[in-house]
Design an enzyme around this catalytic site. Structure first.
Site, PDB file in Angstrom:
ATOM      1  N   GLU A 204       0.826  -1.202   0.000  1.00  0.00           N
ATOM      2  CA  GLU A 204       0.000   0.000   0.000  1.00  0.00           C
ATOM      3  C   GLU A 204       0.867   1.261   0.000  1.00  0.00           C
ATOM      4  O   GLU A 204       1.855   1.362   0.723  1.00  0.00           O
ATOM      5  CB  GLU A 204      -0.898  -0.023   1.246  1.00  0.00           C
ATOM      6  CG  GLU A 204      -1.672   1.248   1.496  1.00  0.00           C
ATOM      7  CD  GLU A 204      -2.345   1.254   2.860  1.00  0.00           C
ATOM      8  OE1 GLU A 204      -3.215   2.105   3.073  1.00  0.00           O
ATOM      9  OE2 GLU A 204      -2.001   0.399   3.715  1.00  0.00           O
ATOM     10  N   HIS A 208       1.599  10.758   2.058  1.00  0.00           N
ATOM     11  CA  HIS A 208       2.609  11.682   2.576  1.00  0.00           C
ATOM     12  C   HIS A 208       3.952  11.031   2.852  1.00  0.00           C
ATOM     13  O   HIS A 208       4.875  11.699   3.342  1.00  0.00           O
ATOM     14  CB  HIS A 208       2.090  12.349   3.860  1.00  0.00           C
ATOM     15  CG  HIS A 208       0.933  13.266   3.627  1.00  0.00           C
ATOM     16  ND1 HIS A 208       1.019  14.398   2.841  1.00  0.00           N
ATOM     17  CD2 HIS A 208      -0.356  13.220   4.063  1.00  0.00           C
ATOM     18  CE1 HIS A 208      -0.154  15.011   2.813  1.00  0.00           C
ATOM     19  NE2 HIS A 208      -1.004  14.314   3.545  1.00  0.00           N
ATOM     20  N   GLY A 209       4.082   9.747   2.554  1.00  0.00           N
ATOM     21  CA  GLY A 209       5.372   9.101   2.754  1.00  0.00           C
ATOM     22  C   GLY A 209       5.722   8.949   4.221  1.00  0.00           C
ATOM     23  O   GLY A 209       4.853   8.790   5.083  1.00  0.00           O
ATOM     24  N   ASP A 256      13.290  -0.977  15.474  1.00  0.00           N
ATOM     25  CA  ASP A 256      13.758   0.208  14.752  1.00  0.00           C
ATOM     26  C   ASP A 256      12.657   1.267  14.698  1.00  0.00           C
ATOM     27  O   ASP A 256      12.410   1.882  13.665  1.00  0.00           O
ATOM     28  CB  ASP A 256      14.188  -0.185  13.341  1.00  0.00           C
ATOM     29  CG  ASP A 256      15.098   0.850  12.691  1.00  0.00           C
ATOM     30  OD1 ASP A 256      15.617   1.731  13.420  1.00  0.00           O
ATOM     31  OD2 ASP A 256      15.277   0.802  11.470  1.00  0.00           O
TER      32      ASP A 256
END
Length: 423
Positions: A204, A208-209, A256
């Protein structure tokens, strides 16, 4: 000559001697039909044997997959969401990934497909530009594309990839598939797999990244038109906490957590991604902590202990710091090698300017030196929801000015060889 002989033989038989007549015509009446029947039987048996052998090969390939994976595949196939499969792709066919390229009905070998050819089923395919947070490793190229008027990101294995890179690529696709769907994890829509090296993972796309880039754009609200309030910070943080709790329930430690590994949709929904580190630890494909930024790691991880859900909680506290400062790196004045000693002395992040006491309290509850004193993800989500109800939803969060990318890289602890891969 033959006619004369047959006529002579017929004359030698009595009119009512059927046995004599049958013997006389045995070649035409018995031998030739028997040979035709035998040839038909051989043809039918040959077709049955070939069909059985073909099915045995397909079944043997399916049985070669790990049992747990085969079970998870059936579960995952019922939960595929997002775009429909492109033409020529069956979501339920392949035994290793949710979607697979159809083989030809004749069973002939499918010709080798180039990167351009295997992306032909997608529309508006454009390379995904490399940014600080979205990049790729040496064997993978990222594209942005459209399928059924919906955006997707294509993670494409390069034609030059070797067997080990292909194994890791397919292993990561399987790992993401096993995790299953969650509203605040980007939907892994499937994998298109053909003959080596044809492999494409479909994910997907979120408008806006990555959150880090979005926060930086919010620093330039007058130019970008985007801003973020503290209420929105609580909302997005609650969504990420929900995804993190789900991963922990699946026995998966993220390892992370940071703004670079959170994706933002067009409606400002936040979704946790960056699962490469979790996959590497699950498969021992790399040294633990080798690719994560140390500035976001918990003290026990810096001291070379194992990652754990509580170490994810520590990193989540630093994510809250990033959000409240619109993308400032934590512990900016320190080098990564100095951080553990700094924390051992009882030092902690300073409260950012304009950060409310409620948000800073949530941040502090995550970043306790003793892992046992850190808040659990479930309790953290409750705190964030409570803070959302009372937070300021009108005044945008402001920062001093645009961030200098070079300074950020230095203060965040990025090395020159660091892999910025997100997908």
């Amino acid at each position: 000559m033959a006619t004369n002989t047959t006529t002579a033989t017929n004359e030698a038989c009595a009119p009512n001697d059927n046995l004599c007549i049958a013997v006389t015509h045995r070649q035409a009446v018995i031998v030739i039909p028997s040979l035709l029947l035998l040839a038909s039987a051989i043809t039918v048996v040959t077709m049955i044997v070939l069909t059985y052998v073909r099915r045995r090969r397909v079944r043997r390939a399916a049985d070669a997959a790990p049992p747990r994976y085969r079970r998870s595949l059936h579960r995952r196939s019922r939960h595929l969401q997002g775009v429909d499969a492109p033409p020529g792709i069956d979501p339920l066919e392949h035994e290793e990934v949710p979607m697979a390229v159809h083989k030809r009905a004749t069973g002939a070998a499918v010709p080798r497909v180039t990167a351009e050819g295997r992306l032909g089923t997608f529309g508006q395919v454009t390379p995904l530009p490399r940014t600080l947070s979205v990049g790729t490793d040496g064997g993978v190229v990222l594209y942005r594309a459209r399928v059924d008027h919906k955006g997707v990101v294509l993670r494409v294995l390069k034609d030059s990839a070797g067997p080990e890179e292909r194994r890791r690529f397919l292993g990561f696709a399987s790992f993401v598939s096993e995790l299953g769907p969650h509203p605040f994890l980007p939907a892994a829509l499937g994998s298109v797999r053909g003959p080596p090296p044809t492999s494409v993972m479909v994910v997907e796309d979120l408008r806006h990244g990555d959150l880090l880039g979005f926060l930086w754009r919010c620093r330039r609200a007058d130019e970008s038109g985007w801003s973020i309030t503290e209420k929105r910070i609580f909302t997005m943080a609650t969504q990420v906490a929900s995804a993190l709790g789900y991963l922990h329930s699946r026995s998966c430690v993220h390892g992370d957590v940071g703004a670079r590994n959170v994706l933002v949709g067009g409606d400002l929904t936040a979704k946790l991604w960056g699962l490469g580190a979790a996959y590497r630890r699950r498969t021992r494909a790399g040294a633990d902590g080798a690719a994560e930024l140390k500035k976001w790691q918990a003290p026990e991880v810096l001291a070379r202990r194992d990652f754990s859900p509580s170490s994810d909680v520590w990193s989540f506290g630093l994510l809250l710091y990033e959000m409240s400062t619109l993308g400032e790196p934590p512990f900016a004045p320190l080098r990564p090698s100095e951080l553990l000693q700094h924390l051992q002395r009882g030092n902690f992040l300073q409260r950012p300017p304009g950060c409310s006491g409620t948000l800073f309290a949530a941040m502090s509850s995550c970043c306790q030196w003793n892992p046992r004193r850190r808040v659990t993800v479930g309790t953290l989500a409750e705190k964030l929801r409570a803070g959302e109800r009372t937070a300021n939803g009108l005044t945008p969060v402001r920062a001093a000015g645009p961030l200098d990318p070079e300074r950020y890289l230095r203060e965040a602890g990025y090395g020159e060889a660091y892999n910025y891969a997100l997908l």
